[in-house]
Design an enzyme around this catalytic site. Structure first.
Site, PDB file in Angstrom:
ATOM      1  N   ARG A   1     -10.240  -7.403 -59.954  1.00  0.00           N
ATOM      2  CA  ARG A   1     -10.883  -8.176 -58.878  1.00  0.00           C
ATOM      3  C   ARG A   1     -10.047  -9.401 -58.535  1.00  0.00           C
ATOM      4  NH1 ARG A   1     -16.400  -9.068 -61.702  1.00  0.00           N
ATOM      5  NH2 ARG A   1     -16.996 -10.293 -59.872  1.00  0.00           N
TER       6      ARG A   1
ATOM      7  N   ARG B   1     -23.164  -7.317 -65.599  1.00  0.00           N
ATOM      8  CA  ARG B   1     -22.765  -6.530 -64.426  1.00  0.00           C
ATOM      9  C   ARG B   1     -21.660  -5.560 -64.829  1.00  0.00           C
ATOM     10  NH1 ARG B   1     -21.931 -10.393 -59.216  1.00  0.00           N
ATOM     11  NH2 ARG B   1     -20.026  -9.154 -59.052  1.00  0.00           N
TER      12      ARG B   1
ATOM     13  N   ARG C   1     -21.292 -14.036 -68.137  1.00  0.00           N
ATOM     14  CA  ARG C   1     -22.423 -13.963 -67.192  1.00  0.00           C
ATOM     15  C   ARG C   1     -23.411 -12.862 -67.598  1.00  0.00           C
ATOM     16  NH1 ARG C   1     -21.289 -13.375 -60.881  1.00  0.00           N
ATOM     17  NH2 ARG C   1     -20.060 -11.607 -61.590  1.00  0.00           N
TER      18      ARG C   1
ATOM     19  N   ARG D   1     -13.656 -10.965 -46.562  1.00  0.00           N
ATOM     20  CA  ARG D   1     -12.745 -10.858 -47.702  1.00  0.00           C
ATOM     21  C   ARG D   1     -11.393 -10.289 -47.309  1.00  0.00           C
ATOM     22  NH1 ARG D   1     -16.985 -10.365 -51.931  1.00  0.00           N
ATOM     23  NH2 ARG D   1     -15.910 -10.314 -53.910  1.00  0.00           N
TER      24      ARG D   1
END
Ligand code: AP5
Length: 215
Positions: free
Chosen positions: A171, A160, A127, A88
């Site tokens: 993010r 999450r 999600r 990353r």
């Protein structure tokens, strides 16, 4: 085959990794999953990583590189693996290069998935995950058969902690700053394939199948 799936948070890396793992018979190595297990276990690595993850920042390069090296030393990864969430940063590319050189291997293919930001935010906000078996659902796209409960093990689903709107934005910012340069490194090495990940999961999976079969 040694493969990397790269792309912004929520683009569908984990979803497509499941498909590729079955297609290619190689283990899916997700650094996000490794870290979440460490957090759940309360190990020293997990305790160090928790705050970074909850705020949407990257955990330190040396910590994640050590965790990955341990995972790649396991027998199932000897003949190949599918990396999801690593590298990353450019420093992580260099760490991976060293790790593979020591094992006499290299990366065969890097697939970059893309999707518009509005779709990414929609996917992440909807999600839901099973805290027991790790199955991933979506409130609209992939709902469980019985509302709020995992189809596979019956455990109540959760969101999450990094899937809140503020953390999602952070993010995405970190992705643009730290991870986009990684795709450029692999483009220069001529191992990068860019795939439109904005369609439904089955359509994206067939695009990926074509690419890996042709490589
Ligand atoms: P990580 O777990 O790697 O998170 P991420 O990269 O942000 O990716 P996600 O898991 O959120 O998304 P995904 O692309 O896998 O999407 P999914 O398939 O689930 O990392 C978490 C944190 O750990 C980081 O922020 C960092 O702190 C730390 N970390 C991890 N690796 C690190 C590293 N190398 N260095 C430093 N720190 C690290 O899909 C999302 C949703 O969309 C699901 O609900 C799914 O059902 C749905 N969906 C998927 N595909 C489709 C589709 N085609 N159409 C419609 N819906 C879809």
């Amino acid at each position: 085959m040694r493969l990397i799936l790269i792309g912004p948070p929520g683009v569908g890396k984990g979803t497509q990794a499941q498909h590729l793992q079955e297609l290619l018979g190689i283990p899916h190595v997700s650094t996000g999953d490794l870290l979440r297990s460490a957090v759940q276990e309360g190990s020293p690595v997990g305790r160090e990583a928790k705050g970074y993850m909850e705020s949407g920042r990257l955990v330190p390069d040396d910590l994640i590189a050590r965790l990955l090296a341990e995972r790649l030393d396991r027998r199932d990864a000897a003949q190949g693996f599918l990396l999801d969430g690593f590298p990353r940063t450019v420093a992580q590319v260099e760490a991976l290069d060293r790790l593979l050189a020591a094992r006499g291997s290299t990366i065969d293919l890097v697939i970059a998935l893309s999707a518009p930001e509005v779709e990414i935010v929609r996917r992440l906000s909807g999600r839901r995950v099973c805290p027991k078996c790790g199955a991933v659902y979506h409130l609209d796209n992939l709902p469980p058969a019985s509302s709020g409960v995992c189809d596979a093990c019956g455990t109540p689903l959760v969101q999450r902690s990094d899937d809140t709107e503020t953390v999602i934005r952070e993010r995405l910012r970190v992705y643009g700053e730290e991870t986009l340069p990684v795709t450029e490194v692999y483009r220069e090495r001529n191992v990068l394939a860019v795939v439109d990940g904005s369609d439904n999961a089955a359509v994206v999976a067939s695009r990926l199948t074509e690419i890996v079969k042709g490589s």
